[in-house]
Structures are given as structure tokens and as C-alpha cells.
Design a protein around this motif. Structure first.
Motif, PDB file in Angstrom:
ATOM      1  N   SER A  83       0.834  -1.200   0.000  1.00 21.65           N
ATOM      2  CA  SER A  83       0.000   0.000   0.000  1.00 21.65           C
ATOM      3  C   SER A  83       0.868   1.248   0.000  1.00 21.65           C
ATOM      4  O   SER A  83       2.053   1.208   0.329  1.00 21.65           O
ATOM      5  CB  SER A  83      -0.913   0.006   1.226  1.00 21.65           C
ATOM      6  N   LEU A  93      -3.182   0.619  -3.490  1.00 21.60           N
ATOM      7  CA  LEU A  93      -2.067  -0.148  -4.048  1.00 21.60           C
ATOM      8  C   LEU A  93      -1.077   0.784  -4.728  1.00 21.60           C
ATOM      9  O   LEU A  93      -1.452   1.613  -5.561  1.00 21.60           O
ATOM     10  CB  LEU A  93      -2.595  -1.182  -5.045  1.00 21.60           C
ATOM     11  N   ILE A  96      -0.219  -6.455  -0.100  1.00 19.34           N
ATOM     12  CA  ILE A  96      -1.368  -6.746  -0.963  1.00 19.34           C
ATOM     13  C   ILE A  96      -0.985  -7.895  -1.888  1.00 19.34           C
ATOM     14  O   ILE A  96      -0.113  -7.747  -2.742  1.00 19.34           O
ATOM     15  CB  ILE A  96      -1.783  -5.503  -1.778  1.00 19.34           C
TER      16      ILE A  96
END
Length: 549
Positions: free
Chosen positions: A257, A301, A264
Motif C-alpha cells: 500500500s 495499491l 497486498i
């Protein structure tokens, strides 16, 4: 006798047409007779370029008036406070900031959603004051990290932005379609092929938007379209029809992130066309993952991080989240999303037999249905019928990049001979070209203006041949926007080449045929016309040619 607009050789520093360059350039509009680079990403518009801009603005004004829009002018200066209130302020964004002596937090506006919403919220109190449609044409500013391609990507640019206000979503969507039709009419008048693509609204807000593109190899955008139906979408929004057969053989990537706290994990089906995949790193993730789709599933992201930096940060994360392609999971486990890239010849999502293909394109306009994205945080509320509570205004914003559109048009329509402007925005529709022997006396046309496009009146009591042709073309019956190239120090061949370089739609030549038999040659590169016409018929003939452009 009528005043003549003529191309004169002035003794000083006007932008001489002799300086027009046709060496390969990122944007062929960026030539000395139209625009001049002042600094990186900053341009001065010269007389011929300003005529093009003014004509484009007039075209836009006409179609904005057709939908009842009123023109205003907003300040180029806005404030950090207003942008913070809307939630769009970021210290790392491309906002150009002004450091004054009081550190007031002023910005040079890249767009005016915040300012127009604040303005309207203080003026409109009831649904009875709506609909309201306000637009401006003004300069915008962006702290462009890497200015490039001339006017296509600059720090300062000219835009038309229209803002619409309605009291219900139903009315706002009707307004949106009316604006889209007005945009279609504008681009239809330019007579340049264009695409209208479904688009992602990005940080502008709202869930409905469309982009207008010119297809060009110099474009920075990818536009996908179907070869069988009307489906068109940009890179961020394109979809494809996929095989729904589940698979249990994934490729797995680990991202992070933007705040560096969350790992992620992204899982997509393994491509069937490759038996062995080597060097599977974040640097080549775009070959296997549609990062636009992944970004929608996980907005925080960081898609631009490098592998080396990512590797050092992943062990420090404190939580983990998963994004999984729908063919690898059930709908209960993950959002129903396709995370694989769209490739040429992918099946169309809208029709059973179509295939998708991609083209490079230049975005020149964008329409957004904003809903209450700005009216809610900025408290733009109105009284509505059948309710005791005030509601947030329903908004739309609709932009046309004027300087960008001019640069894109010049780039698309230029040839090895020169520019080739559409009639509706050409600096002049017609140029009358004469040899030195037919030019008015230099004493009659001397001008002290520093402009290359000066208005002069001949002092001779008898009009020259060139002036009579000019008078015919500019008469009330023809009304062609005409310039007379009567420079006595330039030969006919040089002037013809110069006319091609500048890109006048129609060239009227008083050459050997005029001296010998009273005929002129009418040329139109756009239509492939090159025809000798009797002098008495030149007005009607030129009017017919212009009518076909």
C-alpha cells in the motif's frame, strides 16, 4: 476602398512567415509563425496561432449557447483551504503553488470545480434557480514533471470548462446527454475522425464519464474498440469477455500500500500460452495483471514502486489483504473482477463475435457526471420540491483542452508540405498569392505594426488586380475569410510553398494564366483541387470549394 488584411514585410520583429520550420517536431503546430516556446512547458501564442485559437473559441461559444450555457471568467488563483475541503489537496500532486509574503496557501488552478461550487452555493438557494450551466475559457496550470510534445503536455494550457447544476440526478443525466450532443456537434464541425470512449472518472469524482480522442501514433492514451459493435473504452475501463472456467493454477504477486503498512497479495490465472515463466517480479507484473483493475479493487495499491524498494518494505508491513481473479475464487471470497490484461483480439464484452483492438490516441475532451462529489463537502445545498430538507446540487463538469486540441489537430493534419487546417479553425480560409509584379506598391502597403498580420489601406485610387480578387472573395456574397499575400520582395514559388506550410485551406494564385488570359488557379490540398478559373467566376468557385470543406 475596403481595408485589406495583408501579409507585409515589416521592418522589425513581427513573427516572419519566412521563419516557418517544417523539421520533424513532436507537435507541428510548434512553429515560429504560430507558437513559440518561452520556457519548458510554456508557450507564447503568435498572431496566426491566436487566430486559430479565436476561431476555435468561437466554435465552442456557438455550441455552448445552443444548450443555454452562460460564459463567465473565474480567477486563475484558488486556495489550498478550498481544495482541502473538497478532499483533493495533496502535497505531492501536480498543483502549482504560489509562495507569497504571507504564505497564504494560494494555488494556480488546474481546474475549477471547487471555485465554481463555492461560487454557486452562495448564489443559488432553490431548485427554481436551476438548471444552471456556466462555462469559461481560461488558462490552467499544472506542475508538469516532464513537459513534452509541445502544446500536448505543458505547464500552462487553455481550457474550456463547463459546469452544470441540477436539483435531481434525473435532470443531471439529461443535462449530461445534452452536453455530449453539443460536444459531438463541435467535433463534427472540425471534420476530424474522433472516438468517444467510456472512461474512468479518476480523482475528479463521479461514476460516469466519457473521453474524446483523436487517433494518433503520438498519443499517450490507449483506446480499445470492437470491430463488430460500438463498444469503445479507454485503458482504465476496458473489459473483455473471459472464459469462466475456474482454475487453481495461479500466478501470485506481492505488492504494498502507499502508506507502506499493508501487504497486498494479487492472484491471477497462469497464462496457458507460456509453459514456463521466468523472472516473475513486480517490475513485469503488467504483463500478467491489469493494474487498473487491481487499483480499483485496492485503491491504495502502489503500482509504481520498484522491485528493489518493494522487497525491502514488505517485511515491515503489519497487515495483509488479498485480491483474487474471479476465475480463482468464488464470488463469496473476492470481488467479481477480472484481473488479467486485455490483449489485442480479446473477445468483446458487449457482442458475441467482436474482437477488441487498441489504438494510440490523444485525449482532447472529457465529460464527467459528478453527482454530489463537490456539492456535499462544500455545502452547496438547495431547497427541493416535496422535501423539507435541503439537498446537495447534482453537478457535471465538461472540459475541452483548447491548446491541446489545436496542437493535436496540427499534428494529425500536417504533411510533408505543411499544415492543413480544417476550414472552421484555419487562420484564414483563403490566401490570394501574387507574383511581385502584381503586388501593390510597397509604399502603399508600408505598415509600422509589429504584427505579421496587419490591416493596411492602399493609397492608390485604382485597386490592383490582387486587390480586386481580394474584394471579390470578401464581398457579402462570398464572405471568405481571406488574406492577401502581396509581399513584393518574395517570388511566387516561395509564396506558394509558404502558403502550403501555413496550411490555408484554399490558395488562389494570380500567376502566368492571369497575365496571359485573365484566369486564376485555385488550389485546395484537402480536396485535391487544382483548377484554372476565369477571374469573374473565382468568387463562386471558391465559395463552392469552401462549402465542401
Amino acid at each position: 476602398m475596403a481595408s485589406k488584411v495583408s501579409v507585409q514585410t515589416s521592418p522589425s520583429s513581427y513573427p516572419s512567415l519566412t521563419k516557418l520550420k517544417m523539421t520533424p517536431m513532436p507537435c507541428s503546430f510548434e512553429v515560429d509563425s504560430f507558437a513559440k516556446s518561452a520556457h519548458s512547458g510554456v508557450f507564447h501564442l503568435l498572431p496566426l496561432g491566436l487566430r486559430v485559437q479565436n476561431k476555435l473559441e468561437a466554435l465552442i461559444d456557438k455550441h455552448m449557447e445552443s444548450i443555454g450555457a452562460s460564459k463567465l471568467s473565474l480567477s486563475s488563483i484558488t486556495t489550498e483551504a478550498l481544495w482541502r475541503q473538497s478532499g483533493r489537496y495533496s502535497a505531492n500532486s501536480e498543483l502549482l503553488r504560489i509562495n507569497d509574503r504571507r504564505e497564504s496557501g494560494f494555488l494556480l488552478s488546474p481546474t475549477h470545480e471547487e471555485e465554481i461550487t463555492s461560487l454557486v452555493s452562495g448564489m443559488v438557494q432553490s431548485y427554481k434557480d436551476l438548471p444552471l450551466r456556466l462555462y469559461q475559457i481560461g488558462r490552467k496550470y499544472r506542475d508538469e514533471r516532464r513537459p513534452r510534445q509541445g502544446l500536448l503536455r505543458a505547464k500552462e494550457f487553455l481550457m474550456k470548462d463547463l459546469y452544470t447544476f441540477d436539483y435531481s440526478q434525473e435532470h443531471a443525466l439529461k443535462t449530461y446527454e445534452q452536453v455530449r450532443q453539443a460536444y459531438n456537434n463541435i467535433f463534427n464541425e472540425l471534420k476530424i475522425p474522433y472516438l468517444v470512449a467510456d472512461a474512468d472518472s479518476g480523482n475528479m469524482g463521479g461514476k460516469l464519464s466519457h473521453e474524446y480522442h483523436f487517433i494518433s501514433p503520438k498519443g499517450e492514451d490507449n483506446v480499445w474498440s470492437c470491430n463488430s459493435c460500438s463498444y469503445i473504452a479507454n485503458e482504465e475501463l476496458v473489459e473483455k469477455r473471459v472464459d469462466e472456467v475456474p482454475t487453481s493454477d495461479p500466478l501470485v504477486f506481492e505488492g504494498i500500500s502507499t502508506d507502506r503498512t499493508t501487504k497486498i497479495i494479487i492472484a491471477v490465472p497462469r497464462p496457458t500460452s507460456q509453459e514456463k515463466i521466468q523472472n516473475l517480479t513486480w517490475d513485469n507484473i503488467s504483463s500478467f495483471v491489469n493494474l487498473h483493475a487491481a487499483k480499483k479493487a485496492a485503491p491504495d495499491l502502489d503500482t509504481g514502486i520498484e522491485t528493489s524498494t518493494l522487497t525491502s518494505l514488505l517485511p515491515k508491513t503489519t497487515q495483509t489483504t488479498h485480491i483474487t481473479d474471479r476465475r480463482l475464487s468464488s464470488p463469496q471470497q473476492s470481488p467479481n473482477i477480472d484481473l488479467t490484461p486485455t490483449l489485442p483480439s480479446s473477445p468483446c464484452p458487449r457482442c458475441p463475435s467482436g474482437k477488441l483492438h487498441v489504438q494510440k490516441a490523444i485525449e482532447v475532451a472529457h465529460t464527467f457526471h459528478l453527482g454530489t462529489r463537490y456539492s456535499t463537502p462544500l455545502n452547496a445545498l438547495i431547497a427541493v420540491p416535496d422535501s423539507s430538507e435541503k439537498r446537495a446540487l447534482q453537478m457535471g463538469c465538461h472540459g475541452i483542452g483548447i491548446s491541446r486540441l489545436i496542437g493535436a489537430t496540427a499534428s494529425l493534419l500536417s504533411t510533408d508540405k505543411g499544415l492543413n487546417w480544417p476550414k472552421v479553425i484555419a487562420p484564414f480560409e483563403v490566401v490570394v498569392v501574387t507574383p511581385p509584379s502584381l503586388s501593390p506598391s510597397t509604399s502603399a502597403s508600408t505598415s509600422t505594426s509589429t504584427s505579421s498580420l496587419s490591416s493596411t489601406t492602399s493609397s492608390s485610387s485604382t485597386p490592383s488586380d490582387a486587390e480586386r480578387i481580394y474584394d471579390t472573395l470578401t464581398s457579402i456574397n462570398i464572405a471568405a475569410d481571406t488574406i492577401l499575400d502581396d509581399r513584393a520582395d518574395k517570388g511566387l514559388g516561395w509564396k506558394l510553398k509558404d502558403a502550403d506550410l501555413i496550411g490555408y485551406p484554399v490558395v488562389v494564385v494570380l500567376g502566368r494564366g492571369w497575365r496571359e488570359s485573365g484566369v486564376v488557379e485555385v488550389q485546395c490540398r484537402g480536396l485535391g483541387v487544382r483548377e484554372e478559373v476565369e477571374g469573374r467566376d473565382v468568387g463562386g468557385f471558391v465559395r463552392g470549394v469552401l462549402g465542401r470543406l
